[in-house]
Design a protein around this motif. Structure first.
Motif, PDB file in Angstrom:
ATOM      1  N   PRO A 190       0.826  -1.213   0.000  1.00 32.44           N
ATOM      2  CA  PRO A 190       0.000   0.000   0.000  1.00 32.44           C
ATOM      3  C   PRO A 190       0.855   1.256   0.000  1.00 32.44           C
ATOM      4  N   ALA A 191       0.264   2.346  -0.394  1.00 28.89           N
ATOM      5  CA  ALA A 191       0.977   3.618  -0.423  1.00 28.89           C
ATOM      6  C   ALA A 191       1.368   4.044   0.990  1.00 28.89           C
ATOM      7  N   GLU A 192       2.392   4.908   1.089  1.00 26.64           N
ATOM      8  CA  GLU A 192       2.832   5.380   2.398  1.00 26.64           C
ATOM      9  C   GLU A 192       1.695   6.083   3.138  1.00 26.64           C
ATOM     10  N   LYS A 193       0.901   6.841   2.408  1.00 23.51           N
ATOM     11  CA  LYS A 193      -0.285   7.477   2.980  1.00 23.51           C
ATOM     12  C   LYS A 193      -1.494   6.932   2.233  1.00 23.51           C
ATOM     13  N   PRO A 194      -1.985   5.772   2.672  1.00 26.72           N
ATOM     14  CA  PRO A 194      -3.051   5.094   1.918  1.00 26.72           C
ATOM     15  C   PRO A 194      -4.290   5.951   1.732  1.00 26.72           C
ATOM     16  N   ARG A 195      -4.780   5.980   0.510  1.00 24.98           N
ATOM     17  CA  ARG A 195      -6.026   6.672   0.198  1.00 24.98           C
ATOM     18  C   ARG A 195      -7.186   5.694   0.109  1.00 24.98           C
ATOM     19  N   MET A 196      -6.851   4.404  -0.026  1.00 27.80           N
ATOM     20  CA  MET A 196      -7.861   3.386  -0.233  1.00 27.80           C
ATOM     21  C   MET A 196      -7.787   2.344   0.888  1.00 27.80           C
ATOM     22  N   PRO A 197      -8.900   1.677   1.190  1.00 25.86           N
ATOM     23  CA  PRO A 197      -8.867   0.579   2.158  1.00 25.86           C
ATOM     24  C   PRO A 197      -7.919  -0.512   1.677  1.00 25.86           C
ATOM     25  N   PHE A 198      -7.320  -1.213   2.625  1.00 25.57           N
ATOM     26  CA  PHE A 198      -6.340  -2.235   2.264  1.00 25.57           C
ATOM     27  C   PHE A 198      -6.942  -3.317   1.371  1.00 25.57           C
ATOM     28  N   TYR A 199      -8.218  -3.656   1.624  1.00 23.80           N
ATOM     29  CA  TYR A 199      -8.814  -4.704   0.806  1.00 23.80           C
ATOM     30  C   TYR A 199      -8.892  -4.297  -0.655  1.00 23.80           C
ATOM     31  N   GLU A 200      -9.022  -3.004  -0.946  1.00 21.68           N
ATOM     32  CA  GLU A 200      -9.029  -2.570  -2.346  1.00 21.68           C
ATOM     33  C   GLU A 200      -7.662  -2.775  -2.985  1.00 21.68           C
ATOM     34  N   GLU A 201      -6.608  -2.590  -2.217  1.00 17.79           N
ATOM     35  CA  GLU A 201      -5.260  -2.839  -2.721  1.00 17.79           C
ATOM     36  C   GLU A 201      -5.075  -4.329  -3.015  1.00 17.79           C
ATOM     37  N   GLN A 202      -5.611  -5.174  -2.144  1.00 20.18           N
ATOM     38  CA  GLN A 202      -5.528  -6.622  -2.376  1.00 20.18           C
ATOM     39  C   GLN A 202      -6.291  -7.023  -3.630  1.00 20.18           C
ATOM     40  N   TRP A 203      -7.469  -6.425  -3.814  1.00 17.23           N
ATOM     41  CA  TRP A 203      -8.242  -6.738  -5.020  1.00 17.23           C
ATOM     42  C   TRP A 203      -7.475  -6.338  -6.276  1.00 17.23           C
ATOM     43  N   ALA A 204      -6.796  -5.207  -6.215  1.00 23.33           N
ATOM     44  CA  ALA A 204      -6.030  -4.753  -7.376  1.00 23.33           C
ATOM     45  C   ALA A 204      -4.925  -5.752  -7.712  1.00 23.33           C
ATOM     46  N   VAL A 205      -4.249  -6.255  -6.669  1.00 21.77           N
ATOM     47  CA  VAL A 205      -3.180  -7.233  -6.904  1.00 21.77           C
ATOM     48  C   VAL A 205      -3.760  -8.530  -7.467  1.00 21.77           C
ATOM     49  N   ALA A 206      -4.928  -8.927  -6.976  1.00 22.61           N
ATOM     50  CA  ALA A 206      -5.569 -10.123  -7.527  1.00 22.61           C
ATOM     51  C   ALA A 206      -5.869  -9.944  -9.012  1.00 22.61           C
ATOM     52  N   CYS A 207      -6.302  -8.735  -9.399  1.00 18.98           N
ATOM     53  CA  CYS A 207      -6.531  -8.451 -10.816  1.00 18.98           C
ATOM     54  C   CYS A 207      -5.225  -8.569 -11.605  1.00 18.98           C
ATOM     55  N   ALA A 208      -4.132  -8.075 -11.024  1.00 19.90           N
ATOM     56  CA  ALA A 208      -2.834  -8.153 -11.695  1.00 19.90           C
ATOM     57  C   ALA A 208      -2.404  -9.600 -11.887  1.00 19.90           C
ATOM     58  N   VAL A 209      -2.641 -10.428 -10.871  1.00 21.06           N
ATOM     59  CA  VAL A 209      -2.277 -11.843 -10.975  1.00 21.06           C
ATOM     60  C   VAL A 209      -3.097 -12.538 -12.053  1.00 21.06           C
ATOM     61  N   GLN A 210      -4.403 -12.284 -12.068  1.00 15.10           N
ATOM     62  CA  GLN A 210      -5.251 -12.893 -13.099  1.00 15.10           C
ATOM     63  C   GLN A 210      -4.809 -12.450 -14.490  1.00 15.10           C
ATOM     64  N   THR A 211      -4.492 -11.177 -14.637  1.00 13.53           N
ATOM     65  CA  THR A 211      -4.022 -10.679 -15.933  1.00 13.53           C
ATOM     66  C   THR A 211      -2.742 -11.390 -16.344  1.00 13.53           C
ATOM     67  N   LEU A 212      -1.829 -11.560 -15.400  1.00 13.62           N
ATOM     68  CA  LEU A 212      -0.565 -12.248 -15.685  1.00 13.62           C
ATOM     69  C   LEU A 212      -0.824 -13.684 -16.128  1.00 13.62           C
ATOM     70  N   MET A 213      -1.723 -14.384 -15.438  1.00 14.49           N
ATOM     71  CA  MET A 213      -1.983 -15.782 -15.773  1.00 14.49           C
ATOM     72  C   MET A 213      -2.676 -15.910 -17.129  1.00 14.49           C
ATOM     73  N   LEU A 214      -3.546 -14.958 -17.460  1.00 16.77           N
ATOM     74  CA  LEU A 214      -4.177 -14.991 -18.784  1.00 16.77           C
ATOM     75  C   LEU A 214      -3.157 -14.724 -19.879  1.00 16.77           C
ATOM     76  N   ALA A 215      -2.251 -13.775 -19.623  1.00 12.54           N
ATOM     77  CA  ALA A 215      -1.191 -13.512 -20.596  1.00 12.54           C
ATOM     78  C   ALA A 215      -0.301 -14.735 -20.761  1.00 12.54           C
ATOM     79  N   ALA A 216      -0.040 -15.429 -19.656  1.00 12.12           N
ATOM     80  CA  ALA A 216       0.771 -16.649 -19.720  1.00 12.12           C
ATOM     81  C   ALA A 216       0.097 -17.702 -20.593  1.00 12.12           C
ATOM     82  N   ARG A 217      -1.198 -17.898 -20.388  1.00  6.40           N
ATOM     83  CA  ARG A 217      -1.908 -18.909 -21.181  1.00  6.40           C
ATOM     84  C   ARG A 217      -1.920 -18.539 -22.649  1.00  6.40           C
TER      85      ARG A 217
END
Length: 204
Positions: free
Chosen positions: A105-132
């Motif tokens: 998360p950012a040094e001064k978070p503007r978003m709830p932590f769970y939103e940051e986790q969701w963003a990373v999950a989106c990044a992982v899914q994107t990576l796995m789709l690109a891999a396939r």
């Protein structure tokens, strides 16, 4: 192998067991292209909280030792036993590339932590789709050792970062597994009229 289009990659992506991966190395340029794809995931507030560490070659042994230590800590031990370390090394060598994933998360978070986790999950899914799309299989592992705070520290993530797991990548040995999904119609309601809520309440 001809690259799949987006919808083809979505339908064809499957979690592939480590024992079904070939030892063939993955070109660094290919891995970089997957990470570039992940970098375009959405994040609320444009925080881009995904962080990655890539392990290939003998670098996989560092990941193995880190996970073995985290597993030992979970069992109340200071250091892993030799057999635990051997098993973890063998496991990490089953895939030619691993990517450790953390949310920072950012040094001064503007978003709830769970939103940051969701963003990373989106990044992982994107990576796995690109891999396939380029013929690579993937497996996202989020077991206790991979999420342990020791793993984040040992792999050099920031103090504020939290692990989101590790991704195994490799070329599949054999045929791609065929997936199944229940009909999407069983999981969707369509609301096309403004008074639909009233009719739903009337039905019970």
């Amino acid at each position: 192998m001809e690259a799949l289009d987006l919808l083809g990659s979505i339908r064809a992506r499957r979690t592939v067991d480590l024992n079904h991966l070939r030892p063939d190395p993955i070109e660094p340029a290919t891995l970089k292209s997957l990470l570039e794809a992940a970098n375009w995931a959405p994040s609320h507030g444009k925080t881009e909280p995904w962080r990655f560490v890539v392990f290939t070659g003998e670098g996989r042994l560092m990941l193995a030792e880190t996970l073995a230590t985290s597993l030992a800590l979970l069992k109340g031990q200071d250091q892993p036993e030799s057999e635990m370390l051997r098993q973890q090394r063998e496991r990490q060598l089953l895939a030619p590339a691993w990517i450790a994933v953390a949310v920072e998360p950012a040094e001064k978070p503007r978003m709830p932590f769970y939103e940051e986790q969701w963003a990373v999950a989106c990044a992982v899914q994107t990576l796995m789709l690109a891999a396939r799309s380029v013929g690579l299989a993937s497996k996202w592992i989020s077991n206790a050792p991979s999420l342990h705070p020791n793993t984040a520290r040992a792999l050099g993530f920031a103090e504020t970062a939290s692990m989101m797991g590790i991704i195994a990548l490799g070329y599949i040995d054999g045929e791609w597994p065929v997936g199944e999904r229940r009909p999407i119609a069983d999981k969707v309601r369509w609301i096309e009229r403004h008074d639909e809520r009233a009719s739903i309440e009337a039905r019970g």
